[in-house]
Design an enzyme around this catalytic site. Structure first.
Site, short mmCIF file in Angstrom:
data_model
loop_
_atom_site.label_atom_id
_atom_site.label_comp_id
_atom_site.label_asym_id
_atom_site.label_seq_id
_atom_site.Cartn_x
_atom_site.Cartn_y
_atom_site.Cartn_z
N ARG A 164 3.17 7.41 -8.61
CA ARG A 164 2.74 8.67 -9.27
C ARG A 164 3.92 9.66 -9.36
O ARG A 164 3.76 10.86 -9.15
CB ARG A 164 1.58 9.34 -8.53
CG ARG A 164 0.30 8.55 -8.49
CD ARG A 164 -0.34 8.42 -9.88
NE ARG A 164 -1.68 7.85 -9.81
CZ ARG A 164 -1.94 6.54 -9.75
NH1 ARG A 164 -0.93 5.65 -9.78
NH2 ARG A 164 -3.18 6.11 -9.69
N SER A 246 -7.90 11.32 -9.41
CA SER A 246 -7.60 11.46 -7.98
C SER A 246 -6.89 12.79 -7.76
O SER A 246 -5.89 13.06 -8.43
CB SER A 246 -6.67 10.35 -7.50
OG SER A 246 -7.27 9.10 -7.70
N GLU A 346 -2.06 15.63 -6.51
CA GLU A 346 -1.52 14.85 -7.62
C GLU A 346 -1.37 15.69 -8.89
O GLU A 346 -0.32 15.62 -9.54
CB GLU A 346 -2.48 13.68 -7.87
CG GLU A 346 -1.80 12.34 -7.95
CD GLU A 346 -2.12 11.70 -9.26
OE1 GLU A 346 -1.29 11.79 -10.16
OE2 GLU A 346 -3.20 11.11 -9.39
N1 EPU Z 1 -12.85 5.22 0.05
C1 EPU Z 1 -13.80 5.69 0.92
N2 EPU Z 1 -14.45 6.85 0.61
C2 EPU Z 1 -14.21 7.52 -0.53
C3 EPU Z 1 -13.23 7.04 -1.44
C4 EPU Z 1 -12.56 5.88 -1.11
O1 EPU Z 1 -14.05 5.11 1.97
O2 EPU Z 1 -14.85 8.55 -0.76
C5 EPU Z 1 -12.16 3.96 0.36
C6 EPU Z 1 -12.67 2.87 -0.56
O3 EPU Z 1 -13.79 2.22 -0.05
C7 EPU Z 1 -11.47 1.95 -0.64
C8 EPU Z 1 -10.29 2.88 -0.49
O4 EPU Z 1 -10.78 4.08 0.06
O5 EPU Z 1 -11.48 1.06 0.43
C9 EPU Z 1 -9.56 3.14 -1.79
O6 EPU Z 1 -10.45 3.67 -2.75
P1 EPU Z 1 -10.42 3.17 -4.29
O7 EPU Z 1 -10.37 1.70 -4.35
O8 EPU Z 1 -11.54 3.86 -4.98
O9 EPU Z 1 -9.05 3.66 -4.84
P2 EPU Z 1 -8.21 4.98 -4.55
O10 EPU Z 1 -7.12 4.70 -3.61
O11 EPU Z 1 -9.16 6.05 -4.21
C10 EPU Z 1 -6.44 4.64 -6.46
C11 EPU Z 1 -5.82 5.51 -7.51
C12 EPU Z 1 -6.76 5.64 -8.70
C13 EPU Z 1 -7.00 4.25 -9.26
C14 EPU Z 1 -7.59 3.38 -8.15
C15 EPU Z 1 -7.75 1.94 -8.60
C16 EPU Z 1 -4.37 7.10 -6.39
C17 EPU Z 1 -4.19 8.50 -5.91
N3 EPU Z 1 -5.54 6.83 -6.95
O12 EPU Z 1 -7.61 5.30 -6.00
O13 EPU Z 1 -6.09 6.42 -9.68
O14 EPU Z 1 -7.88 4.31 -10.37
O15 EPU Z 1 -6.74 3.36 -6.99
O16 EPU Z 1 -6.48 1.35 -8.69
O17 EPU Z 1 -3.45 6.30 -6.27
C18 EPU Z 1 -5.80 8.66 -10.50
O18 EPU Z 1 -4.62 8.58 -10.18
O19 EPU Z 1 -6.27 9.70 -11.04
C19 EPU Z 1 -6.71 7.54 -10.22
C20 EPU Z 1 -8.02 7.63 -10.44
#
Ligand code: EPU
Length: 350
Positions: A164, A246, A346
């Site tokens: 990012r 995010s 972000e």
């Molecule tokens: N999780 C929780 N509780 C929550 C949210 C997440 O326990 O409220 C846990 C999930 O269960 C999972 C882990 O955290 O094990 C990661 O969550 P998720 O797979 O939803 O992905 P993320 O890390 O929250 C990132 C990117 C997203 C992208 C997704 C899919 C960043 C900051 N965010 O989210 O990007 O769509 O992976 O690749 O890197 C964005 O940048 O705006 C964005 C949406």
């Protein structure tokens, strides 16, 4: 060139925050930027480049001159034995470009389907989702220097992509001697879509789709459909519930720091990176601190994904940028107090 005064920005930021731009110029050609630079009343003003407004928190009316990017066009630049090189203008909607490439039989962008925003913003924060980042498909871009009006091109190395992150997010000199935040307007981005395409399916949610459907060798179009379905289930549609995706980056820590956290919080979601550092799921950290569904005024933490802050008041009674930032600071404080980790926002705060 027309300078529009007191231009309402509510429909032009994905949070739906009410603010106005004191002065705004629509950029529909490179000549529009040249005209701004040649104008003695405008050339020295600080400038804010506005694309889809999907990664932005407006905390008040915008004093810098807003350059609203409305450059359009998509084309195949070149086809070689190895790849299709396609180009899209900065004002094109990102998801439309993903759909257009797939519709033409050029795979590669499917994992990044439905990311809100415009093409011009995509290299700025090196957008990424479901195992693919923009830098993995990037060829080059064209931009205009907002001081001199000169056009220039950058390759991937010159963009200094990180998680990012890119040269466009830094004001001072980056590792390659450039720092282009606020200094350049991206006009076109080119992508290299390789003919030896292989599906990227390592992400847990995609593995689940493979099991559910029994498809082990999906086409790019199937992955596109899966990613759209996953995102629609997890993330709020900004057209319905205002948000900026995010809100925090996933933080990285050393193995020692991670061991320390695991000793206290065995369930912490973490991934080992190529360089041995550990990435922690910020959404999990925020969720563990009990933030899901909490609000400050009309800003809230999304019930289904704690990493996303949302506008709970809709168009008629929207949250303010101040409420969003107050909520964000409270989240940062509580995550720091519990885990000793500083979350970094972000979106760009204006
Ligand atoms: N999780 C929780 N509780 C929550 C949210 C997440 O326990 O409220 C846990 C999930 O269960 C999972 C882990 O955290 O094990 C990661 O969550 P998720 O797979 O939803 O992905 P993320 O890390 O929250 C990132 C990117 C997203 C992208 C997704 C899919 C960043 C900051 N965010 O989210 O990007 O769509 O992976 O690749 O890197 C964005 O940048 O705006 C964005 C949406």
């Amino acid at each position: 060139m027309l300078v529009e005064l007191n231009f309402p920005l509510q429909a032009h930021n994905s949070f739906g925050i009410v603010a106005k731009a004191f002065q705004l110029v629509r950029v529909q050609s490179e000549a529009d930027v040249q005209a701004v630079i040649a104008d003695p009343a405008l050339c020295d003003l600080p400038k804010l480049v506005l694309g889809g407004g999907s990664n932005m928190v407006l905390t008040g009316d915008v004093k810098p001159l807003v350059l609203k990017v409305e450059l359009r066009g998509m084309r195949l630049v070149e086809e070689t034995n190895k790849a299709w090189v396609v180009e899209a203008a900065a004002g094109e909607n990102w998801h439309d470009v993903v759909r257009w490439t797939l519709g033409n039989g050029w795979p590669g962008l499917e994992n990044m389907a439905l990311i809100p925003g415009c093409v011009g913003a995509s290299p700025v924060q090196n957008i990424g989702a479901y195992g693919v980042e923009l830098q993995d498909r990037f060829d080059s871009l064209d931009a205009i220097d907002l001081t001199t009006g000169h056009t220039f091109s950058l390759n991937a190395a010159q963009c200094a992509f990180g998680y990012r992150d890119s040269v466009f997010k830094h004001e001072s000199s980056g590792p390659n001697g450039l720092g282009l935040a606020g200094k350049a307007l991206i006009t076109r981005v080119r992508f290299s879509l390789r003919k030896d395409w292989k599906p990227v399916l390592g992400y847990l949610d995609l593995e689940r789709k493979m099991t559910e459907t029994g498809i082990s060798q999906p086409t790019a179009m199937q992955i596109f459909d899966w990613v759209c379905a996953i995102r629609k289930a997890k993330l709020p549609d900004p057209a319905i519930i205002g948000n900026a995706g995010s809100f925090f980056k996933n933080p990285t820590v050393t193995q020692d720091q991670c061991d320390d956290i695991i000793a206290r919080e065995p369930k912490v979601v973490h991934y080992v990176l190529d360089d041995g550092r550990i990435k922690l799921a910020a959404g999990w950290l925020i969720d563990a601190c009990g933030w899901k569904g909490k609000t400050v005024g009309n800003a809230g933490v999304y019930e289904k994904q704690a990493l996303v802050l949302v506008n709970k008041g809709g168009r008629d009674n929207p949250c303010t940028g101040g409420e969003v930032m107050t909520l964000a600071k409270a989240i940062q404080t509580s995550v720091y107090e519990r885990f000793g980790i500083r979350l970094e926002p972000e979106p760009v705060v204006v």
